[in-house]
Design an enzyme around this catalytic site. Structure first.
Site, mmCIF file in Angstrom:
data_model
loop_
_atom_site.group_PDB
_atom_site.id
_atom_site.type_symbol
_atom_site.label_atom_id
_atom_site.label_comp_id
_atom_site.label_asym_id
_atom_site.label_seq_id
_atom_site.Cartn_x
_atom_site.Cartn_y
_atom_site.Cartn_z
ATOM 1 N N TYR A 120 -86.960 63.564 13.418
ATOM 2 C CA TYR A 120 -86.420 62.194 13.515
ATOM 3 C C TYR A 120 -87.408 61.292 14.262
ATOM 4 O O TYR A 120 -87.835 61.623 15.369
ATOM 5 C CB TYR A 120 -85.078 62.239 14.242
ATOM 6 C CG TYR A 120 -84.531 60.861 14.566
ATOM 7 C CD1 TYR A 120 -84.095 60.021 13.553
ATOM 8 C CD2 TYR A 120 -84.476 60.402 15.874
ATOM 9 C CE1 TYR A 120 -83.608 58.753 13.844
ATOM 10 C CE2 TYR A 120 -83.989 59.138 16.182
ATOM 11 C CZ TYR A 120 -83.565 58.325 15.149
ATOM 12 O OH TYR A 120 -83.099 57.067 15.438
ATOM 13 N N LYS A 140 -75.902 48.661 10.746
ATOM 14 C CA LYS A 140 -74.879 48.812 11.787
ATOM 15 C C LYS A 140 -73.985 47.574 11.876
ATOM 16 O O LYS A 140 -72.870 47.647 12.389
ATOM 17 C CB LYS A 140 -75.520 49.124 13.140
ATOM 18 C CG LYS A 140 -76.442 50.341 13.137
ATOM 19 C CD LYS A 140 -75.793 51.555 12.526
ATOM 20 C CE LYS A 140 -76.651 52.812 12.474
ATOM 21 N NZ LYS A 140 -77.941 52.714 11.802
ATOM 22 N N TYR A 184 -86.307 55.083 9.152
ATOM 23 C CA TYR A 184 -85.229 55.285 8.177
ATOM 24 C C TYR A 184 -85.643 54.872 6.758
ATOM 25 O O TYR A 184 -85.914 55.706 5.908
ATOM 26 C CB TYR A 184 -83.991 54.498 8.599
ATOM 27 C CG TYR A 184 -83.398 54.890 9.924
ATOM 28 C CD1 TYR A 184 -82.422 55.886 9.998
ATOM 29 C CD2 TYR A 184 -83.795 54.273 11.102
ATOM 30 C CE1 TYR A 184 -81.863 56.233 11.212
ATOM 31 C CE2 TYR A 184 -83.237 54.624 12.320
ATOM 32 C CZ TYR A 184 -82.268 55.602 12.367
ATOM 33 O OH TYR A 184 -81.715 55.948 13.566
HETATM 34 C C1 LIG Z 1 -78.705 53.962 11.493
HETATM 35 C C2 LIG Z 1 -79.635 53.656 10.373
HETATM 36 C C3 LIG Z 1 -79.572 54.363 9.147
HETATM 37 C C4 LIG Z 1 -78.669 55.530 8.929
HETATM 38 O O1 LIG Z 1 -77.341 55.193 8.752
HETATM 39 P P1 LIG Z 1 -76.209 56.263 9.147
HETATM 40 O O2 LIG Z 1 -74.963 55.590 8.804
HETATM 41 O O3 LIG Z 1 -76.382 56.523 10.612
HETATM 42 O O4 LIG Z 1 -76.454 57.495 8.352
HETATM 43 C C5 LIG Z 1 -80.422 54.001 8.141
HETATM 44 N N1 LIG Z 1 -81.316 53.006 8.307
HETATM 45 C C6 LIG Z 1 -81.423 52.312 9.455
HETATM 46 C C7 LIG Z 1 -82.459 51.267 9.547
HETATM 47 C C8 LIG Z 1 -80.594 52.624 10.531
HETATM 48 O O5 LIG Z 1 -80.729 51.943 11.673
#
Ligand SMILES: *Cc1c(COP(=O)(O)O)cnc(C)c1O
Length: 353
Positions: free
Chosen positions: A282, A67, A308
């Site tokens: 999720y 992010k 993730y």
């Molecule tokens: C938000 C996030 C993602 C996913 O990215 P997007 O752009 O929302 O698809 C992947 N890994 C981590 C650790 C995240 O925080």
């Protein structure tokens, strides 16, 4: 001037240069080979492609993560509009919310986080530790809402209240994934292409966790505009249980990103999403995620996350073991961050060790 791929002579950085930007990153993030992971996979009797990792867990902003790159453009836009309060939303353990809180702090802006208690996971530390702890330390104003809250109504009320107080709110979408935020990943694709060239490797695949799609949209557009061979971009879906429109939504977002950069939009056949590694939903742990987090930690000394990158690595490893890549290919796994989440999911790991 355009080359055989229809790329014009302008680089991604040159296309980004006129757009509002606030520096948050200490980059470029590291790019290195994963020989230990490759050997571990081969010792199980599978041939493995060459594996590299792009360390976007090391962006340097309050625990790092993907992010940060998006927020450089979003905070840049907020400042250009003279906004003084950043408002965003996410799940209780949102990495996005934590990085937004840090970005706002660094930019001298107020930060209001709406965290929805929507994830079907109930570990003892889930509501207190990990990212949730860091949000408080970073000084964000946190409002926790139950799973059944009307998200849009809550959001509208917060914006109305802030405006009535005389604040000027700027809304950062969930995951920072609008076209502006996704620009950060077009820039990341260029960075990867430069690092691969310096290491004298040709990249066939970029593999990463995909949820709100900004990372993938940016990588797709940026890869297409970067020098050298264009890698295929594979997103492992860690978010949507109903993924029916995910590819279509990704293509729409990628078109918007391409238009901001005045570049070629990707084609539908460039969109690659794998829905097999989400598990029950999720944020709900899978055994393959726990195995992948431990394997990468123990072979590379790299900490992934439970929501993730752990599921994305599980997908990558399963696909390699199933022979879905060829051994002469080169894969870059994009580590999108999230390590603080491990502490919220402590029981998943401690119960097995
Ligand atoms: C938000 C996030 C993602 C996913 O990215 P997007 O752009 O929302 O698809 C992947 N890994 C981590 C650790 C995240 O925080």
């Amino acid at each position: 001037m355009a080359d055989a791929k229809g790329k014009s002579a302008l680089t991604v950085s040159e296309r980004l240069a006129p757009l509002a930007h606030f520096p948050l990153m200490y980059g470029p993030t590291p790019f290195h080979e994963m020989t230990g992971l490759r050997q571990a996979i081969e010792s199980l009797g599978h041939s493995s492609p060459r594996l590299f990792i792009k360390r976007d867990d090391c962006t340097g902003l309050a625990g790092g993560g993907n992010k940060t790159r998006k927020l450089e453009y979003l905070i840049g836009d907020a400042l250009a509009q003279d906004c003084d309060t950043i408002v965003t939303a996410g799940a209780l353990q949102s990495n996005h919310a934590r990085q937004t809180a840090a970005a706002a702090a660094k930019a001298g802006l107020r930060c209001r986080l709406l965290l929805f208690d929507t994830v079907a996971y109930d570990g003892p530390l889930y509501r207190q530790s990990g990212n949730r702890l860091l949000d408080d330390i970073l000084g964000a104003e946190v409002q926790v809402e139950p799973a059944d809250a009307d998200g849009a109504a809550v959001f509208d009320k917060v914006i109305a209240d802030l405006t009535a107080e005389g604040a000027k709110p700027y809304i950062v979408p969930i995951g920072g994934s609008n076209a502006i935020g996704s620009l950060g990943y077009a820039r990341a694709a260029e960075e990867i292409s430069q690092q691969a060239r310096a290491a004298d490797v040709e990249v066939d695949w970029l593999v990463h966790a995909s949820s709100s799609l900004g990372t993938q949209a940016g990588l797709l557009v940026g890869a297409g505009l970067s020098q050298g061979k264009t890698p295929k971009v594979l997103g492992i879906n860690v978010y949507r249980s109903n993924a029916e429109t995910m590819a279509e939504d990704l293509l729409t977002l990628a078109h918007q990103v391409a238009s901001l950069l005045d570049g070629q939009p990707p084609r539908a056949e460039d969109v690659r999403l794998d829905n097999r590694f989400l598990g029950a939903g999720y944020g709900v742990p899978t055994d393959a995620m726990v195995d992948a987090v431990e394997l990468v930690a123990r072979t590379e000394g790299v900490l992934l996350d439970p929501v993730y990158s752990g599921k994305a690595a599980a997908g990558l490893i399963a696909r390699i073991c199933a022979g879905e890549f060829s051994a002469d290919e080169t894969i870059v796994f994009v580590h999108t961050g999230g390590m603080p989440g491990l502490f919220a999911y402590q029981d998943e790991f401690s119960r097995r060790t």
